[in-house]
Scaffold this motif. Sequence first.
Motif: not given
Length: 131
Positions: A34-44, A47-50, A103-110
């Motif tokens: 949660s301490g990072v804003s980018s959704l993808n880690a720049a170096d792969g 950590a990336a953001g939530a 920022h917990p994971l949530a799921l929905c039925r398709p």
Amino acid sequence: PASVRTFNAAAEAFVCAAVGAARVHVFDHTLRTSGVSSLNAADGASAAGAVLRVHGDYTADSAPTRLAQLAAAGAITVEPAPSRFAFVNVWRSVDQQQPVLSHPLALCRPRSIDYARDTWSYHMHFEDRVG
């Protein structure tokens, strides 16, 4: 690292037991914090953001494409090509001392959504592919 191998082995065993899979291949790790804003880690590797918006990682079109990309790269073996396959996300806290509190994971039925009304496609651009 050993921690990744341990996580992968546990994830493989979990998915096999949960869905009755004959084989499991772990790929595309993303460590999120949660301490990072980018959704993808720049170096792969860092950590990336939530991800704070509802999303699906694959569509009916993109999932077979990603399977073919993984096979072409030698990351998985799919010979003969499977008639059925599934991508299963494994999401868990990797720090037993600091559980996920936001920022917990949530799921929905398709079947619970109207795809024509409630969804749209977007493309993620990676260094080696568009997904």
